[in-house]
Enzyme design. Sequence first.
Site, mmCIF file in Angstrom:
data_model
loop_
_atom_site.group_PDB
_atom_site.id
_atom_site.type_symbol
_atom_site.label_atom_id
_atom_site.label_comp_id
_atom_site.label_asym_id
_atom_site.label_seq_id
_atom_site.Cartn_x
_atom_site.Cartn_y
_atom_site.Cartn_z
ATOM 1 N N HIS A 79 0.811 -1.227 0.000
ATOM 2 C CA HIS A 79 0.000 0.000 0.000
ATOM 3 C C HIS A 79 0.843 1.276 0.000
ATOM 4 O O HIS A 79 0.336 2.347 -0.297
ATOM 5 C CB HIS A 79 -0.844 0.096 1.281
ATOM 6 C CG HIS A 79 -1.871 -0.955 1.425
ATOM 7 N ND1 HIS A 79 -2.602 -1.423 0.379
ATOM 8 C CD2 HIS A 79 -2.323 -1.614 2.517
ATOM 9 C CE1 HIS A 79 -3.459 -2.336 0.827
ATOM 10 N NE2 HIS A 79 -3.299 -2.480 2.114
ATOM 11 N N GLU A 131 -3.619 3.010 1.622
ATOM 12 C CA GLU A 131 -3.012 3.444 0.341
ATOM 13 C C GLU A 131 -3.342 4.917 0.070
ATOM 14 O O GLU A 131 -2.471 5.701 -0.323
ATOM 15 C CB GLU A 131 -3.535 2.567 -0.805
ATOM 16 C CG GLU A 131 -2.956 3.012 -2.153
ATOM 17 C CD GLU A 131 -3.692 2.410 -3.344
ATOM 18 O OE1 GLU A 131 -3.953 1.195 -3.350
ATOM 19 O OE2 GLU A 131 -4.003 3.178 -4.290
ATOM 20 N N SER A 221 -10.382 -6.418 3.606
ATOM 21 C CA SER A 221 -9.697 -6.125 2.340
ATOM 22 C C SER A 221 -10.658 -5.428 1.396
ATOM 23 O O SER A 221 -11.724 -5.959 1.067
ATOM 24 C CB SER A 221 -9.197 -7.440 1.723
ATOM 25 O OG SER A 221 -9.110 -7.320 0.324
ATOM 26 N N SER A 267 -5.391 -10.158 -1.891
ATOM 27 C CA SER A 267 -4.602 -10.420 -0.684
ATOM 28 C C SER A 267 -4.862 -11.826 -0.131
ATOM 29 O O SER A 267 -4.478 -12.132 0.991
ATOM 30 C CB SER A 267 -4.940 -9.361 0.378
ATOM 31 O OG SER A 267 -6.341 -9.245 0.512
#
Length: 284
Positions: A79, A131, A221, A267
Amino acid sequence: MGKEIIMAENAGFCFGVKRAVDTTININNKDNKSNIYTFGPLVHNKDVTNFLKEKGINEVDTSTLDKLKKGDTVIIRSHGVSPNIMKLIEKTGANIVDATCPYVSAIHKKIKKYYELGYQIIIVGDENHPEVIGSNGYCNNSAIITKDGSNIKNLHNKICIVAQTTEKKANLDKVQDIVTKLCDNAVIFNTICNATKERQKSAEETAKIVDVMIVVGSKSSSNTTKLYEISKKNCENSIFVENSSEIPDWIFKNNNIKKIGITAGASTPDWIINEVIDKLLSFE
Ligand code: F3S
């Protein structure tokens, strides 16, 4: 009755996450004398972070930087982080291994360049996502962060729009429509990552042809959550599981369910996906 399992063509670890996880494991294999930390959870997946903890790789964040010692290693996850965070980690004397995904680094460069050229930066994404927080640091935390453009008003005459790598294209399009009506000088970069687009497209295609769609990954996520939303839109019977232990029994008991689709976030490691497939196959 046998059920057909259809795996979405693109699913699971993306290039950037795989690179960060491999980097971390390689460093740990080569150096087991110094302490190795990841800055925040390496990926949004508990199974992966538990696996790293078992190997002695722990997490630090801004509130626990004081535990770092000279010679420790800190891995920056895919990220990325803001320049200020990078400086704070440098000050501790720890070695930094930057595993920021190159696609995220490319966004940082665009933001920095256009900010220095006097553009107002707009980031289409989630203001709480690490991010986006890291990217905002490249324009001195001055970006307008928006999901759908509803908070955009009083625009500067020079605008640069980028998107979080995992954002939906429809949201970027919405913001682009709003901004181009309000401002003549807008540069727009579609920085949504291909891995995300591919996973979203495959999830949609698979969800359309199955009776149940299983989305595998962490609920924390963002890209996996988006895969679930897309799946649900195309297949009413979509379920979101972290791992094989959460697969509900009704899937096996219902004879009307003949085709089971599977997708997984960027992920989600292969071993978790394989366990899900194994569990489904064990009921054949
Ligand atoms: Fe990088 Fe795209 Fe993955 S930006 S971390 S390859 S989702």
